[in-house]
Design a protein around this motif. Structure first.
Motif, short mmCIF file in Angstrom:
data_model
loop_
_atom_site.label_atom_id
_atom_site.label_comp_id
_atom_site.label_asym_id
_atom_site.label_seq_id
_atom_site.Cartn_x
_atom_site.Cartn_y
_atom_site.Cartn_z
N GLY A 1 -2.12 -9.61 -3.28
CA GLY A 1 -1.28 -10.45 -2.43
C GLY A 1 -0.59 -9.68 -1.33
N PRO A 2 0.24 -8.70 -1.68
CA PRO A 2 1.01 -7.98 -0.66
C PRO A 2 0.16 -7.15 0.32
CG PRO A 2 1.97 -7.61 -2.83
CD PRO A 2 0.68 -8.35 -3.03
N VAL A 3 -0.88 -6.48 -0.18
CA VAL A 3 -1.65 -5.60 0.71
C VAL A 3 -2.95 -6.21 1.19
CG1 VAL A 3 -0.65 -3.53 -0.32
CG2 VAL A 3 -2.86 -4.36 -1.14
N GLY A 4 -3.36 -7.29 0.57
CA GLY A 4 -4.60 -7.95 0.95
C GLY A 4 -5.78 -7.49 0.12
N GLU A 5 -6.79 -8.34 0.07
CA GLU A 5 -7.95 -8.05 -0.76
C GLU A 5 -8.74 -6.85 -0.24
OE1 GLU A 5 -11.97 -10.24 -2.38
OE2 GLU A 5 -10.25 -11.46 -1.84
N ALA A 6 -8.86 -6.70 1.06
CA ALA A 6 -9.63 -5.59 1.61
C ALA A 6 -9.00 -4.24 1.24
CB ALA A 6 -9.74 -5.72 3.12
N ALA A 7 -7.68 -4.16 1.36
CA ALA A 7 -7.00 -2.91 1.04
C ALA A 7 -7.07 -2.61 -0.46
CB ALA A 7 -5.54 -2.97 1.48
N SER A 8 -6.89 -3.63 -1.29
CA SER A 8 -6.95 -3.39 -2.73
C SER A 8 -8.38 -3.03 -3.15
CB SER A 8 -6.42 -4.58 -3.52
OG SER A 8 -7.15 -5.76 -3.25
#
Length: 69
Positions: free
Chosen positions: A46-53
């Motif tokens: 949620g906070p960092v986004g799916e691409a970053a995670s």
């Protein structure tokens, strides 16, 4: 394989684990399995986004592969 990270998924892990157990039993050799849990990792999406995670997961996997035979 996961389509986003291109890492092996749970189904592939379970398949390879079953094969390893079968071979270890057949050959009479010990088998060691290491599971690494990333507690609450989904909370990052949620906070960092799916691409970053997803990128973080790939980086973790790369680092673990470099440390293990």
């Amino acid at each position: 394989f996961d389509p986003v990270t291109r890492l092996p998924n749970r189904d592939l892990f379970l398949d390879r684990l079953a094969q390893a157990v079968t071979l270890a039993k057949r050959d009479g050799v010990p088998l060691t399995v290491m599971l690494v849990g990333l507690a609450d990792f989904r909370r990052l999406t949620g906070p960092v986004g799916e691409a970053a995670s997803s990128s973080l997961l790939v980086e973790i996997a790369d680092r673990l592969q470099r440390c293990l035979p």
